[in-house]
Design an enzyme around this catalytic site. Structure first.
Site, PDB file in Angstrom:
ATOM      1  N   CYS A 161      61.516  51.294  17.592  1.00 56.48           N
ATOM      2  CA  CYS A 161      61.079  50.338  16.576  1.00 56.48           C
ATOM      3  C   CYS A 161      61.191  48.891  17.066  1.00 56.48           C
ATOM      4  CB  CYS A 161      61.941  50.469  15.335  1.00 56.48           C
ATOM      5  SG  CYS A 161      62.049  52.129  14.697  1.00 56.48           S
ATOM      6  N   ARG A 171      56.820  49.237  22.974  1.00 56.34           N
ATOM      7  CA  ARG A 171      58.064  49.967  22.749  1.00 56.34           C
ATOM      8  C   ARG A 171      57.807  51.370  22.221  1.00 56.34           C
ATOM      9  NH1 ARG A 171      62.601  46.229  21.900  1.00 56.34           N
ATOM     10  NH2 ARG A 171      63.582  47.755  20.548  1.00 56.34           N
ATOM     11  N   TRP A 190      59.117  53.708  14.806  1.00 57.65           N
ATOM     12  CA  TRP A 190      59.083  54.947  15.605  1.00 57.65           C
ATOM     13  C   TRP A 190      59.924  55.936  14.809  1.00 57.65           C
ATOM     14  CZ3 TRP A 190      62.481  58.196  18.335  1.00 57.65           C
ATOM     15  CH2 TRP A 190      61.902  58.999  19.323  1.00 57.65           C
ATOM     16  N   ASN A 198      66.025  48.412  12.548  1.00 65.05           N
ATOM     17  CA  ASN A 198      66.029  49.262  13.748  1.00 65.05           C
ATOM     18  C   ASN A 198      67.377  49.948  13.818  1.00 65.05           C
ATOM     19  OD1 ASN A 198      63.582  48.214  14.410  1.00 65.05           O
ATOM     20  ND2 ASN A 198      64.234  47.263  16.342  1.00 65.05           N
ATOM     21  N   GLY A 199      67.382  51.193  14.281  1.00 66.67           N
ATOM     22  CA  GLY A 199      68.647  51.925  14.404  1.00 66.67           C
ATOM     23  C   GLY A 199      68.668  53.102  13.454  1.00 66.67           C
ATOM     24  N   GLU A 233      61.218  62.500  40.010  1.00 63.83           N
ATOM     25  CA  GLU A 233      60.568  61.346  39.398  1.00 63.83           C
ATOM     26  C   GLU A 233      59.052  61.564  39.303  1.00 63.83           C
ATOM     27  OE1 GLU A 233      61.367  59.028  37.645  1.00 63.83           O
ATOM     28  OE2 GLU A 233      59.848  57.486  37.835  1.00 63.83           O
ATOM     29  N   LYS A 254      56.922  61.510  35.850  1.00 63.72           N
ATOM     30  CA  LYS A 254      55.789  60.605  35.632  1.00 63.72           C
ATOM     31  C   LYS A 254      54.575  61.403  35.163  1.00 63.72           C
ATOM     32  CE  LYS A 254      57.206  57.566  35.406  1.00 63.72           C
ATOM     33  NZ  LYS A 254      58.545  57.110  35.648  1.00 63.72           N
ATOM     34  N   GLU A 295      55.035  62.908  31.527  1.00 63.10           N
ATOM     35  CA  GLU A 295      55.129  61.995  30.383  1.00 63.10           C
ATOM     36  C   GLU A 295      53.822  61.281  30.065  1.00 63.10           C
ATOM     37  OE1 GLU A 295      57.973  58.777  30.702  1.00 63.10           O
ATOM     38  OE2 GLU A 295      57.573  58.575  32.820  1.00 63.10           O
ATOM     39  N   HIS A 303      64.549  80.420  44.993  1.00 70.23           N
ATOM     40  CA  HIS A 303      65.569  80.898  44.055  1.00 70.23           C
ATOM     41  C   HIS A 303      65.015  81.010  42.634  1.00 70.23           C
ATOM     42  CE1 HIS A 303      68.523  80.631  47.200  1.00 70.23           C
ATOM     43  NE2 HIS A 303      68.207  79.367  47.425  1.00 70.23           N
ATOM     44  N   LYS A 315      59.709  53.018  24.646  1.00 68.80           N
ATOM     45  CA  LYS A 315      60.115  52.325  25.865  1.00 68.80           C
ATOM     46  C   LYS A 315      61.628  52.195  25.955  1.00 68.80           C
ATOM     47  CE  LYS A 315      59.551  50.136  29.694  1.00 68.80           C
ATOM     48  NZ  LYS A 315      59.334  51.025  30.850  1.00 68.80           N
TER      49      LYS A 315
HETATM   50  C1  F6R Z   1      60.371  57.357  32.289  1.00 70.20           C
HETATM   51  C2  F6R Z   1      61.087  56.443  31.454  1.00 70.20           C
HETATM   52  C3  F6R Z   1      62.363  56.897  30.806  1.00 70.20           C
HETATM   53  C4  F6R Z   1      63.449  55.847  31.032  1.00 70.20           C
HETATM   54  C5  F6R Z   1      64.726  56.231  30.274  1.00 70.20           C
HETATM   55  C6  F6R Z   1      65.856  55.271  30.555  1.00 70.20           C
HETATM   56  O1  F6R Z   1      59.237  56.776  32.804  1.00 70.20           O
HETATM   57  O2  F6R Z   1      60.702  55.335  31.293  1.00 70.20           O
HETATM   58  O3  F6R Z   1      62.755  58.142  31.293  1.00 70.20           O
HETATM   59  O4  F6R Z   1      63.687  55.756  32.394  1.00 70.20           O
HETATM   60  O5  F6R Z   1      64.465  56.253  28.905  1.00 70.20           O
HETATM   61  O6  F6R Z   1      65.494  53.974  30.198  1.00 70.20           O
HETATM   62  P1  F6R Z   1      66.282  52.709  30.738  1.00 70.20           P
HETATM   63  O7  F6R Z   1      66.051  52.632  32.199  1.00 70.20           O
HETATM   64  O8  F6R Z   1      65.699  51.558  29.998  1.00 70.20           O
HETATM   65  O9  F6R Z   1      67.723  52.959  30.416  1.00 70.20           O
END
Ligand code: F6R
Length: 607
Positions: free
Chosen positions: A2, A27, A73, A99-100, A480, A484, A487, A503, A602
């Protein structure tokens, strides 16, 4: 997650609030709304969906020079117009954005219902508006202070009352809130992106503080009415950094920025003469750095992958035992804090709840926790015992890219610093620096071949499942790459150590499940080639990310993308870039919302 924006000043509030909400879109959200006050009447507009939907219902010339806005959100209650914020009390006297998560909202709501109040939404937030209204006796600030003391959970709140024109009250516990100071106008935001178009002068509200904001000033107090002196800070980000600047998507822009962002993370931190790294922000003396016997890293998502990679570097190169753990797991397993151990909390946003709460628990146990963060002034760097800012500039796309390579850069520097204080020679230190300094140009050369990955994406985006396989430092890179892809394209993808497929995961191999292998020219190359052959023998399609000139790999794989030849040390930087691009182009092929993938946020400020 949010987002919050608030405005009071001489200008009409609605366009400023909507523009602020637009900047908070990154976000992640599912509905949005604003409340503007004029002549002691509060008017609320809120809509499910994008800001464009909200714009359709807000009159072009809406009078009123103060108001609040929110992107939601959903956590409690479905995504619809009613559950969107702002929420008002029954008499439409008070409006709040929140927010929260209010953990005790059910009991608070039941109590208010017993007293005859009728709720209209399924949210945890509506109860805040009702509580404040119930406690209000002509002083909004006082009512807010009384109300928040009844709340359990996390909140960043901004609220307004129709009888107190021009006044916004902000309160924080666990969800960020920042005040922006303009010329005879004030802003409140959940982060600086909401307000940076108007001012760079900000004040960060801390947990337990309440700020009373009017166009000409603000007063910050704690919940016991003691005044708090606040420092005005200057944001170093530029407005254009949160704009696409000719790119189609923020993610594309951020991938292509990486040669500069890695350079920025390195700047001022290389000591050529002494062949070592300089990380003054760690706030540790030479003796303290010397006495480090163990490093423990914790983080979430992409930041966790950077931390995992760092554990290979620190053990192999600095010869310091290092483990990396998911912050969400660390927090709840009553961790033992050992002597001479430093902890690293890694977080792009600096606000991730899992990471922040793990950090606080470790600190309660007496640990020294350092932060590796991007967002200046965010909670983790402010509460940590020192750390490294990666200076990537704002990362707007939900999928993290440039932050990952800059987090790596910070860990390479720390590894160098640790190694030089132990067994690494001056010459070896200088060679390490040379390799590190070559990364930006090599990343540029890799990016220059992006077109090849576009072609691969066309061919492979039809796949339902994908495997990403690598070894050593490229195992975290494989994780990673899989993250990517899943997501942003929603293709199911898993990352494994290439050695691990026999395995279990090899059971998934068939003509329709591509395996992407990371095959740098390192000590594990031949073993990875054997794993590739195992997949080929089972009719699996193989994509290899290899090194220019490696013909053997090219002969085995169905498709190859070759990165420039480089020292083994820095391969992970070059290996991850093609994976970011492949995910990006696959998502485009499939028509996905690249910057705001479904269900994701985000900055994940709830557990
Ligand atoms: C993946 C992504 C998330 C963040 C995770 C941690 O692309 O963006 O997996 O890496 O939510 O976020 P931060 O780094 O802000 O703690």
């Amino acid at each position: 997650m949010c987002g919050i924006i608030g405005y009071c000043g001489p200008r009409p509030a609605a366009p400023i609030l909507i523009e602020g909400l637009k900047r908070l879109e990154y976000r992640g959200y599912d509905s949005a709304g604003i409340c503007v006050a004029d002549h002691e009447v509060l008017t609320v507009f809120k809509k499910k969906g994008k800001i464009a939907e909200l714009r359709k219902v807000v009159p072009a010339k809406l009078p009123g020079c103060y108001g609040i806005g929110h992107t939601r959100w959903a956590t409690h209650g479905e995504v619809n117009d009613i559950n969107a914020h702002p929420h008002v009390d029954e008499k439409n006297d008070i409006a709040i954005v929140h927010n929260g998560i209010i953990e005790n909202y059910t009991s608070l709501r039941e109590k208010l219902e017993e007293e005859g109040h009728v709720f209209h939404t399924q949210t945890d937030s509506e109860v805040i508006a009702y509580l404040i209204a119930d406690l209000y006796e002509g002083d909004l600030e006082r009512a807010v202070k009384q109300a928040v003391q009844l709340l359990k959970g996390t909140y960043g709140i901004v609220c307004m009352h129709r009888n107190e024109p021009g006044l916004l009250i902000g309160a924080r516990n666990g969800s960020p809130l920042v005040l922006g100071i303009g010329d005879d106008e004030m802003f409140l935001g959940s982060d600086v992106t909401a307000i940076i178009a108007h001012t760079k002068q900000v004040v960060y509200v801390e947990d337990g503080e309440v700020v009373a904001v009017r166009a000409d000033g603000f007063i910050t107090t704690d919940l016991r009415d003691r005044s708090v002196d606040k420092k005005v800070e200057t944001i170093t980000w530029e407005l254009q950094e949160i704009e696409k600047e000719g790119f189609d998507h923020f993610m594309q822009k951020e991938i292509f920025e990486q040669s500069q962002t890695i350079l920025r993370a390195l700047q001022g931190r290389l000591d050529h003469e002494n062949g070592t790294g300089k990380l003054d922000g760690l706030n540790m003396s030479k003796q303290e750095l010397h006495s480090i016997e163990r490093v423990k890293i914790f983080a979430a998502g992409t930041s966790y992958h950077a931390g995992l990679l760092a554990s290979y570097l620190l053990e192999n190169i600095a010869r310091i035992p290092c483990t990396t753990e998911l912050a969400s797991e660390l927090r709840y397993r009553n961790p033992l804090v050992e002597r001479n151990t430093v902890y690293f909390a890694v977080s792009q946003s600096g606000e991730t709840a899992d990471t922040l709460y793990a950090m606080r628990e470790l600190q309660r146990k007496g640990a020294r926790v350092l932060g590796i963060c991007n967002v200046v002034g965010s909670t983790i760097p402010r509460e940590s015992d020192g750390g490294v800012y990666i200076h990537s500039g704002p990362e707007i796309a939900v999928a993290s890219t440039k932050a990952f390579t800059s987090q790596l850069t910070a860990f390479y520097l720390f590894t160098l610093l640790m190694a030089r204080m132990r067994h690494m020679s001056l010459d070896q230190g200088r060679v390490f620096i040379r390799h590190l300094e070559s990364v930006p140009d090599l990343v540029s050369a890799t990016l220059a071949k992006a077109g090849e990955l576009k072609v691969l994406a066309k061919k492979y985006s039809v796949a339902q499942d994908f495997l990403f396989l690598g070894r050593g430092t490229n195992y975290p890179v494989a994780l990673e790459g899989a993250l990517k892809l899943k997501e942003i394209s929603y293709i199911h993808a898993e990352g494994y150590s290439a050695a691990e497929i026999k395995h279990g995961p090899i059971a998934l191999i068939n003509e329709k499940t591509p395996s992407l292998f990371l095959v740098p020219n390192d000590s594990l190359r031949d073993k990875v080639i054997s794993n590739m052959k195992e997949v080929k023998a089972r009719k699996g399609k193989v994509i290899a990310i290899s090194v220019e000139g490696d013909n053997e790999v090219a002969d085995i794989a169905d498709d190859v993308f070759a990165v420039p030849a480089a020292d083994e040390l820095i391969h992970p930087f070059l290996m991850v870039v093609p994976l970011q691009l492949l995910a990006y182009y696959c998502a485009l092929e499939l028509g996905r919302d690249v910057d705001q993938p479904r269900n994701l946020a985000k900055s994940v400020t709830v557990e």
